[in-house]
Design a protein around this motif. Structure first.
Motif, PDB file in Angstrom:
ATOM      1  N   THR A 363       0.837  -1.195   0.000  1.00 32.45           N
ATOM      2  CA  THR A 363       0.000   0.000   0.000  1.00 32.45           C
ATOM      3  C   THR A 363       0.875   1.248   0.000  1.00 32.45           C
ATOM      4  OG1 THR A 363      -1.809  -1.122   1.148  1.00 32.45           O
ATOM      5  CG2 THR A 363      -1.776   1.277   1.250  1.00 32.45           C
ATOM      6  N   GLN A 364       0.709   2.077  -1.037  1.00 28.80           N
ATOM      7  CA  GLN A 364       1.459   3.327  -1.128  1.00 28.80           C
ATOM      8  C   GLN A 364       0.715   4.492  -0.490  1.00 28.80           C
ATOM      9  OE1 GLN A 364       4.739   3.232  -2.754  1.00 28.80           O
ATOM     10  NE2 GLN A 364       4.115   1.159  -2.175  1.00 28.80           N
ATOM     11  N   ALA A 365      -0.606   4.424  -0.543  1.00 31.31           N
ATOM     12  CA  ALA A 365      -1.411   5.496   0.046  1.00 31.31           C
ATOM     13  C   ALA A 365      -2.824   4.989   0.283  1.00 31.31           C
ATOM     14  CB  ALA A 365      -1.441   6.724  -0.857  1.00 31.31           C
ATOM     15  N   MET A 366      -3.458   5.556   1.292  1.00 31.00           N
ATOM     16  CA  MET A 366      -4.858   5.282   1.595  1.00 31.00           C
ATOM     17  C   MET A 366      -5.534   6.627   1.831  1.00 31.00           C
ATOM     18  SD  MET A 366      -7.030   2.674   2.093  1.00 31.00           S
ATOM     19  CE  MET A 366      -6.312   1.224   2.861  1.00 31.00           C
ATOM     20  N   ILE A 367      -6.358   7.044   0.868  1.00 33.55           N
ATOM     21  CA  ILE A 367      -6.981   8.370   0.920  1.00 33.55           C
ATOM     22  C   ILE A 367      -8.453   8.198   1.265  1.00 33.55           C
ATOM     23  CG2 ILE A 367      -7.527  10.464  -0.381  1.00 33.55           C
ATOM     24  CD1 ILE A 367      -4.817   8.328  -1.790  1.00 33.55           C
ATOM     25  N   HIS A 368      -8.867   8.779   2.383  1.00 30.36           N
ATOM     26  CA  HIS A 368     -10.255   8.707   2.821  1.00 30.36           C
ATOM     27  C   HIS A 368     -10.961  10.042   2.573  1.00 30.36           C
ATOM     28  CE1 HIS A 368      -8.461   5.391   5.246  1.00 30.36           C
ATOM     29  NE2 HIS A 368      -9.620   4.821   5.005  1.00 30.36           N
ATOM     30  N   GLY A 369     -12.246  10.055   2.846  1.00 35.19           N
ATOM     31  CA  GLY A 369     -13.009  11.297   2.777  1.00 35.19           C
ATOM     32  C   GLY A 369     -13.530  11.644   1.403  1.00 35.19           C
ATOM     33  N   LEU A 370     -13.476  10.710   0.453  1.00 36.42           N
ATOM     34  CA  LEU A 370     -14.049  10.949  -0.864  1.00 36.42           C
ATOM     35  C   LEU A 370     -15.539  10.617  -0.834  1.00 36.42           C
ATOM     36  CD1 LEU A 370     -11.117   9.311  -2.826  1.00 36.42           C
ATOM     37  CD2 LEU A 370     -11.642  11.756  -2.790  1.00 36.42           C
TER      38      LEU A 370
END
Length: 537
Positions: A363-370
């Motif tokens: 996992t390179q990134a985990m972006i929440h809040g979309l």
């Protein structure tokens, strides 16, 4: 799994498919399975094993000996995350997305709604002595309630902010015993005073508990894949069986036979509590196939399988797990995009974009809040555009921590699937019936085709034309982006399962992919299989 799903049903599905003269009939690459993720289990007083599926919007009856599965209560009232059987044989269940507690006294009695407006209503259990009914909210809420089976009084709040009181049971002492999903504990709660005591701790992610006839408490740990026993004598924790991760629930019948569900495998297993030996009753290679994308050499098909992220060998049909829900950090992926060095997973259920390294799947990134992201496309390294189904927008993410968000387009009507075209433009389907082009430099929106019937999956052929899954019409349609002309490639396909209460209008999106030789791949949200259609030369 082979032999568990009716081969007669499968043969009927394939034989009724219609297809363009230039294509062969659909062939099975990965076989269908019975559920769309399987969750709560219960054995009723008649000895019937019942299984609930939230995405499948149904309760199923499973033959313990043969593995045959039939629909017990179908859409829309069948949405069930958990099922409970009362002292008189009455039955109650929880509609996770609908926010309802449903109930009926017998098979012939009408279904009644006992409670509404409880998003994330999850686990449910009866007190077998008094008939009192309790239910908990998890994930979309965090509370424990007593439910009036006469629906005369509103639910009584017992406690909130518990830590995810998941698959619980009522003990002989009247206390409620269950796991705290987010705390790694099994606790007991007094429903009168809300007093809480720890029974055992040190679990990975405990998902559910159940008692046997001797008072032993069995626990499934979804993170570790373990079935554990907390002994009645001294509350010692011991392992009974090592299973796969993504376990969801368990049921124990009057003979102390243990049944365990796994949402990622569409499986139910019977476990011998004395030896730990397991027997598969029913199982699938896929759970709920949704978004698809092909590797450049077309040898690997990546699948967002809702409860798992998987890869399929397109030559052999062999399925390989990359990430399993609750056994890793993946969050219910519904679409997958292919970048130069990355895989882009989106989940409208959790509002997440997860970026994986293609070389080792780290996992390179985990972006929440979309806002209900439905797809993601890499514009160039360091810049990703995400379609937000909930807002009808396209947003560009960038920055070292992907913290920069730049609006690209708005006013879209339910964007479902999105791809980068051969010309560098963005192309997407909209649930309102459009094939749409968006210029990634200006955000200009151009609708190329309209009046499509719930278009979802989207792929571009080598000649520049687009293949679209029109799920409301159960067909694949070829659209020429230059003039909007279209023709049907295949119809009467096993796609187009209706969205259940509380789900997006597209439900589980039907994924489509195509290789340079014109071989088309699509997933089925009807039978959970994976199919391909080959051009005839």
């Amino acid at each position: 799994m082979p032999g568990r799903f009716s081969l007669t049903v499968l043969a009927t599905l394939i034989s009724t498919c219609s297809f363009a003269a230039s294509y062969s009939p659909p062939e099975v690459l990965v076989a269908p399975s019975a559920f769309k993720g399987v969750h709560g289990l219960a054995v009723d007083q008649q000895g019937r094993l019942l299984a609930g599926s939230v995405v499948g919007n149904s309760i199923y009856q499973v033959d313990i000996e043969t593995g045959q599965v039939s629909t017990f209560i179908g859409p829309d009232q069948g949405q069930a995350d958990d099922i409970a059987i009362g002292p008189r044989g009455e039955m109650a269940w929880t509609g996770f997305y609908s926010g309802q507690v449903l109930y009926r006294e017998t098979d012939q009695a009408p279904i009644r709604v006992l409670a509404d407006g409880l998003p994330g209503i999850n686990s449910i259990a009866f007190n077998q002595d008094t008939g009192a009914l309790y239910a908990s909210q998890v994930f979309l809420g965090d509370a424990l309630w007593e439910i009036d089976i006469n629906a005369q009084q509103p639910p009584r709040l017992i406690g909130k902010d518990l830590g995810g009181f998941n698959g619980f049971e009522v003990g002989q002492d009247g206390w409620l015993y269950g796991p705290l999903w987010f705390k790694g504990q099994v606790v007991r709660i007094d429903p009168a005073s809300a007093r809480q005591e720890v029974v055992a701790d040190g679990f990975g992610t405990p998902a559910a508990v159940n008692f046997d006839s001797k008072g032993n408490l069995y626990v499934v740990d979804t993170l570790t894949g373990q079935l554990l026993r907390i002994t009645a004598e001294n509350r010692q924790v011991e392992q009974v069986a090592q299973l796969a991760s993504s376990l969801d629930n368990l049921a124990i019948d009057q003979q102390d036979r243990i049944f365990v569900s796994n949402m990622a495998d569409n499986s139910i297993q019977q476990i011998n509590p004395l030896t730990g030996e397991s027997r598969v009753i029913t199982q699938g290679d896929l759970a709920v196939p949704a978004g698809l994308t092909l590797s450049e050499d077309a040898k690997t098909l990546y699948i967002s399988d809702i409860f798992t992220f998987r890869a399929v060998n397109t030559e052999t049909g062999q399925v390989r797990d990359i990430r399993r829900a609750h056994g890793s950090d993946v969050e219910y992926p519904t679409a997958v995009g292919l970048g130069q060095k990355q895989l882009l997973l989106t989940s409208f259920a959790t509002g997440t974009l997860q970026i994986l390294n293609r070389s080792d799947y780290s996992t390179q990134a985990m972006i929440h809040g979309l806002n209900a992201p439905s797809a993601a496309v890499e514009l160039e390294p360091g810049r990703v555009v995400v379609s937000e189904m909930g807002a009808g927008t396209l947003v560009i993410l960038s920055g070292e921590q992907w913290q920069e968000r730049q609006p690209l387009a708005q006013g879209l009507q339910g964007p479902v699937q999105m791809v980068r075209g051969q010309d560098g433009m963005l192309y997407l389907t909209e649930a309102a019936g459009f094939l749409t082009q968006v210029d990634p430099s200006s955000g200009q929106i151009t609708r190329l085709a309209q009046d499509l019937l719930m278009p979802e999956g989207l792929a571009q052929q080598a000649d520049g034309q687009f293949i679209i899954a029109e799920t409301a019409a159960q067909r694949l349609t070829l659209v020429n982006p230059e003039n909007g002309e279209r023709r049907v490639l295949a119809e009467n396909l096993p796609i187009g399962f209706p969205a259940g209460p509380g789900m997006p209008p597209s439900g589980i999106p039907t994924g489509v992919a195509v290789d340079n030789n014109g071989v088309i791949y699509f997933g089925s949200d009807i039978d959970n299989g994976l199919y391909r259609i080959k051009p005839e030369h």
